[in-house]
Design an enzyme around this catalytic site. Structure first.
Site, PDB file in Angstrom:
ATOM      1  N   ARG A   1      22.665  -5.771   4.123  1.00  0.00           N
ATOM      2  CA  ARG A   1      22.661  -4.165   3.944  1.00  0.00           C
ATOM      3  C   ARG A   1      23.268  -3.762   5.470  1.00  0.00           C
ATOM      4  NH1 ARG A   1      17.466  -2.782   2.546  1.00  0.00           N
ATOM      5  NH2 ARG A   1      18.364  -1.020   1.292  1.00  0.00           N
TER       6      ARG A   1
ATOM      7  N   LYS B   1      20.948  -3.326  -4.826  1.00  0.00           N
ATOM      8  CA  LYS B   1      22.591  -3.542  -3.607  1.00  0.00           C
ATOM      9  C   LYS B   1      22.834  -3.258  -4.226  1.00  0.00           C
ATOM     10  CE  LYS B   1      24.673  -5.272  -0.896  1.00  0.00           C
ATOM     11  NZ  LYS B   1      25.558  -4.999   0.467  1.00  0.00           N
TER      12      LYS B   1
ATOM     13  N   ARG C   1      26.945   5.964  -3.025  1.00  0.00           N
ATOM     14  CA  ARG C   1      28.397   6.147  -1.914  1.00  0.00           C
ATOM     15  C   ARG C   1      29.825   6.414  -2.722  1.00  0.00           C
ATOM     16  NH1 ARG C   1      27.502   7.146   2.910  1.00  0.00           N
ATOM     17  NH2 ARG C   1      29.098   6.206   4.503  1.00  0.00           N
TER      18      ARG C   1
ATOM     19  N   CYS D   1      33.223  -3.507   0.838  1.00  0.00           N
ATOM     20  CA  CYS D   1      31.685  -3.222   0.081  1.00  0.00           C
ATOM     21  C   CYS D   1      32.416  -2.653  -1.155  1.00  0.00           C
ATOM     22  CB  CYS D   1      30.959  -3.205   1.452  1.00  0.00           C
ATOM     23  SG  CYS D   1      30.514  -3.465   2.378  1.00  0.00           S
TER      24      CYS D   1
HETATM   25  N1  SAJ Z   1      33.687   6.927   3.055  1.00  0.00           N
HETATM   26  C1  SAJ Z   1      34.744   7.640   2.732  1.00  0.00           C
HETATM   27  N2  SAJ Z   1      33.884   9.136   2.398  1.00  0.00           N
HETATM   28  C2  SAJ Z   1      32.350   9.274   2.794  1.00  0.00           C
HETATM   29  C3  SAJ Z   1      32.140   8.118   3.790  1.00  0.00           C
HETATM   30  C4  SAJ Z   1      32.381   7.037   3.809  1.00  0.00           C
HETATM   31  O1  SAJ Z   1      35.590   8.160   3.150  1.00  0.00           O
HETATM   32  O2  SAJ Z   1      31.716   9.874   3.240  1.00  0.00           O
HETATM   33  C5  SAJ Z   1      35.123   6.046   3.630  1.00  0.00           C
HETATM   34  C6  SAJ Z   1      35.586   5.034   4.469  1.00  0.00           C
HETATM   35  O3  SAJ Z   1      36.082   5.979   5.365  1.00  0.00           O
HETATM   36  C7  SAJ Z   1      35.384   3.517   4.369  1.00  0.00           C
HETATM   37  C8  SAJ Z   1      34.415   3.333   3.277  1.00  0.00           C
HETATM   38  O4  SAJ Z   1      34.480   4.916   2.397  1.00  0.00           O
HETATM   39  O5  SAJ Z   1      37.083   3.646   4.283  1.00  0.00           O
HETATM   40  C9  SAJ Z   1      33.298   2.650   2.992  1.00  0.00           C
HETATM   41  O6  SAJ Z   1      33.147   2.856   4.419  1.00  0.00           O
HETATM   42  P1  SAJ Z   1      31.075   2.844   4.630  1.00  0.00           P
HETATM   43  O7  SAJ Z   1      30.847   3.549   6.416  1.00  0.00           O
HETATM   44  O8  SAJ Z   1      30.265   3.871   3.176  1.00  0.00           O
HETATM   45  O9  SAJ Z   1      30.324   1.768   3.950  1.00  0.00           O
HETATM   46  P2  SAJ Z   1      30.834  -0.171   4.263  1.00  0.00           P
HETATM   47  O10 SAJ Z   1      31.311  -0.660   3.671  1.00  0.00           O
HETATM   48  O11 SAJ Z   1      31.190  -0.071   5.741  1.00  0.00           O
HETATM   49  O12 SAJ Z   1      29.146  -0.621   4.357  1.00  0.00           O
HETATM   50  C10 SAJ Z   1      28.493  -0.381   3.290  1.00  0.00           C
HETATM   51  C11 SAJ Z   1      27.103   0.021   3.181  1.00  0.00           C
HETATM   52  N3  SAJ Z   1      26.459   0.390   2.937  1.00  0.00           N
HETATM   53  C12 SAJ Z   1      26.042   2.061   2.268  1.00  0.00           C
HETATM   54  O13 SAJ Z   1      26.276   2.702   3.554  1.00  0.00           O
HETATM   55  C13 SAJ Z   1      25.305   1.744   1.739  1.00  0.00           C
HETATM   56  C14 SAJ Z   1      26.394  -1.052   4.532  1.00  0.00           C
HETATM   57  O14 SAJ Z   1      24.955  -0.706   4.634  1.00  0.00           O
HETATM   58  C15 SAJ Z   1      26.475  -2.182   3.683  1.00  0.00           C
HETATM   59  O15 SAJ Z   1      25.812  -3.469   4.040  1.00  0.00           O
HETATM   60  C16 SAJ Z   1      28.010  -2.660   3.412  1.00  0.00           C
HETATM   61  O16 SAJ Z   1      28.667  -2.033   2.481  1.00  0.00           O
HETATM   62  C17 SAJ Z   1      28.147  -3.713   2.810  1.00  0.00           C
HETATM   63  O17 SAJ Z   1      27.788  -4.774   3.607  1.00  0.00           O
HETATM   64  O18 SAJ Z   1      27.261  -3.695   1.712  1.00  0.00           O
END
Ligand code: SAJ
Length: 425
Positions: free
Chosen positions: A152, A204, A211, A258
């Site tokens: 995570r 998970k 999100r 993710c």
């Molecule tokens: N994004 C938005 N708006 C937001 C937040 C994010 O458009 O308000 C976009 C980001 O720019 C990006 C995408 O969403 O394109 C995903 O980014 P992220 O920072 O939300 O997530 P990841 O994919 O880099 O990492 C997530 C994390 N999960 C959570 O925060 C619940 C991380 O802790 C996990 O380990 C990872 O997924 C995973 O491996 O599952």
């Protein structure tokens, strides 16, 4: 303790060197010979702050070695990819996980703990992994222990999060969960919560789905507000002042391996009921085309031809292009033929990439920011001076300072610009 980690990617490699730092004897296994060679020669093949130092230390201590085949160990950790099955509802493709389990079977000893860290669909451990081990004569919870312990961690902050995030350990039996906890206690400083495998799998998936759904809400709100001429970003800021509200940030789409992948694992398992989750995926997937439509309207207003994209990575300050909406937007704009499209992202290697921002913006009619890299917080007039039309479309609301003679629009103010634009250019 001896640990054998299968899959030396974004999760398996940092996990391996973390165990090694705490004195565990680690065998890292990968199917790619160049990965194995490069690691044994002391070179990390991935970018992650601290990774190279951890690897150097692990090799110097003699606690880590990479190889193509597993070895007997006290614990086996499987951290291999689980992509979507493209032709089957985007369900979870367990091929690599099951292959990894198959490969370790000859090396499993009595008392070994088998841990799957890869993100998997709910019930994968019970329905697929457990039967595979049982077919080979093992009794789970007696001879060997089987758990799902989902990774995570956030790319860019992996080592801190590996040590400090709470961990979920889902066993087939309580003795399995206890065995899993013992393994992670090596370096996990925070709480380790024990549960069963299917609850761990679903928790998970729901973290990333939560999100994704909340980002979809923000994206839908943005579309509604633009139609109604309301500033969506102001609405979100105000609504979030309520102590129990946390609307996420709208943007050009959701990338990464993710959020853009995991929700489908749930939808594929419950297509009739996972309505909101499925809709949220569609809303987020519609954002690149929405941005392209807005870009077209802006370009028409400024009578422009050249677009400079700022950022290709899926999120800020990293080099990861997986599922990046910026790449999708780049391709869509290029395919329109009527635009000259350039890109600038200092983090990534890409054929469209300009040397620097000044060069990328020279003669450009629109600076389209698609990734929230910190370097886009401040835009300098040396960079924008040579633009033909000094217009910035900041789809990430990252820009804090803009030169006075530039027009900077974002997802909250785009309707204003398109309806009564007075350009200072
Ligand atoms: N994004 C938005 N708006 C937001 C937040 C994010 O458009 O308000 C976009 C980001 O720019 C990006 C995408 O969403 O394109 C995903 O980014 P992220 O920072 O939300 O997530 P990841 O994919 O880099 O990492 C997530 C994390 N999960 C959570 O925060 C619940 C991380 O802790 C996990 O380990 C990872 O997924 C995973 O491996 O599952």
């Amino acid at each position: 303790m001896k640990v054998c980690v299968i899959g030396l990617g974004y999760i398996g490699l940092p996990t391996s060197v973390m165990f090694a730092k705490y004195g565990v004897d680690v065998i890292g296994v990968d199917v790619q010979p160049h990965v194995v060679d490069s690691l044994n020669n002391g070179e990390a093949h991935l970018e992650e702050p601290g990774l190279q130092d951890f690897l150097d230390e692990a090799l110097a201590n003699g606690n880590f070695k990479a190889q193509l085949v597993p070895e007997p160990a006290d614990a086996f950790i499987i951290a291999v990819p689980t992509p979507n099955n493209i032709n089957d509802n985007m369900s979870c493709d367990l091929t690599y996980v099951l292959q990894a389990v198959d490969n370790i079977i000859p090396y499993i000893r009595k008392g070994s703990t088998i841990i799957v860290e890869s993100t998997i669909a709910p019930r994968s451990i019970e329905d697929y992994v457990q039967p595979l081990l049982e077919q080979n004569g093992f009794t789970i919870g007696e001879d060997i222990y089987l758990v799902h312990c989902p990774e995570r961690v956030m790319p860019g902050n992996i080592f801190h999060e590996l040590a400090n995030n709470m961990r979920i350990v889902g066993g087939i039996t309580p003795s399995c969960s206890e065995a899993g906890e013992k393994v992670y206690r090596t370096f996990v400083k925070s709480k380790i919560v024990k549960t069963d495998a299917k609850t761990a799998e679903m928790s998970k998936l729901m973290e990333n789905t939560y999100r994704d759904v909340n980002i979809a809400l923000a994206n839908e709100l943005t579309k509604i507000c633009n139609d109604l001429h309301i500033n969506a970003l102001d609405v979100i800021e105000m609504a979030n002042m309520h102590p129990r509200v946390n609307i996420h940030s709208p943007g050009p789409g959701v990338g990464g391996h993710c959020l853009a992948v995991d929700p489908y694992f749930i939808v594929a398992k419950a297509p009739e009921t996972a309505d909101l989750i499925s809709r949220s995926r569609s809303i987020n997937s519609s954002m690149p085309i929405y941005i392209v439509e807005k870009v077209r309207e802006i370009m028409e207003m400024v009578n422009g031809r050249t677009i400079t994209i700022g950022g290709l990575a899926y999120k800020g300050d990293i080099d990861d292009l997986r599922e990046s909406p910026a790449l999708e937007i780049l391709e869509m704009l290029k395919s329109e033929k009527k635009y000259e499209v350039r890109a600038y992202d200092p983090y990534v290697n890409h054929s469209e990439n300009a040397q620097n921002l000044t060069e990328a913006l020279g003669g450009s009619d629109l600076f389209l920011i698609l990734t929230d890299h910190s370097l886009f917080k401040t835009i300098n007039d040396e960079d924008t001076n040579r633009m033909s039309n000094k217009v910035i479309f900041d789809t990430r609301s990252i820009v804090r300072n803009v030169p006075e003679d530039c027009e900077c629009i974002n997802l909250g103010s785009i309707h204003n610009f398109l309806n009564n634009a007075v350009l200072n250019v």
